[in-house]
Design a protein around this motif. Structure first.
Motif, PDB file in Angstrom:
ATOM      1  N   THR A 117      42.014  33.583  43.865  1.00 40.76           N
ATOM      2  CA  THR A 117      43.194  32.946  43.270  1.00 40.76           C
ATOM      3  C   THR A 117      43.102  31.426  43.223  1.00 40.76           C
ATOM      4  OG1 THR A 117      44.276  32.955  45.440  1.00 40.76           O
ATOM      5  CG2 THR A 117      44.705  34.833  43.972  1.00 40.76           C
ATOM      6  N   GLU A 118      41.983  30.878  43.654  1.00 37.84           N
ATOM      7  CA  GLU A 118      41.841  29.419  43.691  1.00 37.84           C
ATOM      8  C   GLU A 118      41.891  28.837  42.273  1.00 37.84           C
ATOM      9  OE1 GLU A 118      38.716  26.214  45.637  1.00 37.84           O
ATOM     10  OE2 GLU A 118      38.896  28.236  46.477  1.00 37.84           O
ATOM     11  N   GLU A 119      42.626  27.744  42.104  1.00 35.09           N
ATOM     12  CA  GLU A 119      42.781  27.113  40.797  1.00 35.09           C
ATOM     13  C   GLU A 119      41.518  26.332  40.433  1.00 35.09           C
ATOM     14  OE1 GLU A 119      43.739  26.335  37.360  1.00 35.09           O
ATOM     15  OE2 GLU A 119      45.379  27.310  38.461  1.00 35.09           O
ATOM     16  N   SER A 177      41.137  24.800  37.232  1.00 32.96           N
ATOM     17  CA  SER A 177      41.369  23.958  36.048  1.00 32.96           C
ATOM     18  C   SER A 177      40.888  22.529  36.270  1.00 32.96           C
ATOM     19  CB  SER A 177      42.853  23.955  35.673  1.00 32.96           C
ATOM     20  OG  SER A 177      43.645  23.505  36.763  1.00 32.96           O
ATOM     21  N   GLN A 200      36.378  35.649  34.582  1.00 33.10           N
ATOM     22  CA  GLN A 200      37.709  35.783  35.162  1.00 33.10           C
ATOM     23  C   GLN A 200      37.995  37.229  35.574  1.00 33.10           C
ATOM     24  OE1 GLN A 200      39.891  33.075  35.832  1.00 33.10           O
ATOM     25  NE2 GLN A 200      40.688  34.742  37.109  1.00 33.10           N
TER      26      GLN A 200
END
Length: 420
Positions: free
Chosen positions: A176-178, A180, A167
């Protein structure tokens, strides 16, 4: 003993079909390097399937398949692929084994791959963005997680520690791409992976060899993408040549017997990097169209050009090739004249050696022309019936390489392979 099948060009040579063809003659098929960036296309009956992680012998019930420690494994890709294979009635829990030393591709590896490639702008190397490079970097940096780690209670703690490190790197890229959703899918796939046969790979393969079993080592990508000897930096992150079999499976060099090199009857390349015989004209477009030259993994149009004997002889030398399979010979049916590169001209000098840095050299290929055979070769079943012009083409190549073409593939079907 161990025989090897590997690519002699920039990948996409049609290795999947060739491994599938030979698989019935072997007891074990083992992948020794690469990751899900490799797409090996097979036809089961009239149905097409592309394998990215699972060895190409999986459709032969009597054959054991091993994913070796030299591979980097994406559990998500493996699970999706397993579902496709299961649709053909194959039970992977019976014939697929995975070395516990095989390194894992994490969601953050994929993110790092994407972030790094985007940051290069015009200098992109053509990564498939599958996380292969970052996973191998963690392997050599001694940070990586391996399949065997999944069975230890500390895995989640190790994962979080490595994720935090990644990170920080992603923050430097302003990525900034998610991810999760990627992680949710990853941990579901991890549970599936734990249900498969995880073994001590080097003992597993050597026990098979000691028991007299025949092993076929399956390579991914191609020799000209080797991290050491390929067209650096436009290469993959592993050793794609025959030497990679030893450290990718844990077998001694003297165990290797036959090295079967696979080459197209012309050349293709996906992504960036030097390609001396590339044809950026109507002929190149015709090769692409007739040969259906689009990446099995990415779908990207492949760059196309004439056969490069300088590069091919180099690959044969590095690998110790004992026999060659020439694929897609039928694609050349459509051409009245064929060219073969026999030498390079660099700075006014002719050479038959690959230069240290191809990206810095203005390479002019020197060609020899051949008459095409202008007939449909796809239905030919034996070597005696091959057109005279194709025989002359092959004979010239054999003389130049010092390693002989022993098989000709004249179509995608399992039965479209001619022994010479």
């Amino acid at each position: 003993m161990v025989d090897v099948i590997l690519g002699l060009q920039w990948g996409d040579e049609g290795k999947g079909k060739i491994v599938d063809y030979f698989a019935s003659q072997y007891d074990v098929i083992a992948r020794f390097q690469g990751g899900p960036n490799a797409g090996h296309t097979l036809y089961v009956g009239d149905k097409k399937i592309v394998l990215h992680q699972i060895p190409s012998g999986v459709f032969h019930e009597q054959t054991v398949n091993l994913i070796g420690n030299g591979v980097v494994l994406d559990p998500v890709t493996l699970r999706k692929e397993a579902d496709k294979v299961a649709a053909f009635g194959i039970d992977l829990k019976k014939n697929l084994f995975i070395s516990e030393r095989t390194h894992l591709i994490l969601p953050t590896h994929r993110a790092l791959d994407k972030a790094a490639e985007l940051s290069k702008g015009e200098s992109k190397i053509g990564s498939t963005l599958k996380g292969i490079g970052p996973a191998y970097m963690d392997k050599t940096g001694r940070n990586g997680l391996r399949v065997g780690d999944l069975l230890h209670k500390s895995f989640t703690t190790q994962y979080i520690k490595l994720r935090l490190k990644h990170q920080k790197l992603l923050d430097n890229y302003n990525f900034t791409e998610e991810i999760s959703e990627w992680e949710e899918e990853f941990f579901e796939a991890i549970e599936f992976l734990k249900s498969l046969n995880i073994v001590n790979g080097e003992y597993f393969i050597n026990d098979k060899i000691s028991a007299g079993k025949k092993v076929l080592a399956e390579g991914a990508q191609g020799s000209m993408l080797d991290i050491d000897f390929g067209t650096f930096p436009f290469v993959t992150s592993s050793n794609t040549i025959s030497a990679g079999v030893c450290n990718g499976l844990g077998v001694a060099p003297q165990k290797i017997k036959e090295v079967i090199g696979v080459s197209k009857a012309y050349c293709t390349r996906v992504g960036g990097g030097p390609f001396p015989t590339e044809l950026e004209d109507e002929t190149g477009e015709k090769l692409r169209k007739v040969g259906n030259e689009f990446g099995a993994t990415t779908g990207r149009p492949r760059r196309c050009g004439w056969m490069d004997l300088v590069a091919l002889k180099y690959a044969c030398m590095l690998n110790g090739v004992t026999q060659i399979v020439m694929t897609k010979a039928d694609v050349l049916d459509a051409f009245e004249e064929l060219n073969v590169c026999t030498a390079y001209e660099i700075a006014g000098r002719e050479t038959k050696e690959i230069p240290f840095q191809m990206t810095h050299a203005a390479i002019a290929p020197k060609y020899q022309s051949f008459k095409g055979w202008n007939c449909d070769s796809s239905s030919i079943k034996n070597a005696a019936n091959l057109p005279a012009e194709m025989k002359a083409y092959i004979q010239f190549i054999n003389g130049a390489l010092g390693a002989e073409v022993k098989y000709i593939s004249n179509g995608p079907g399992r039965d479209q392979l001619i022994k010479i």
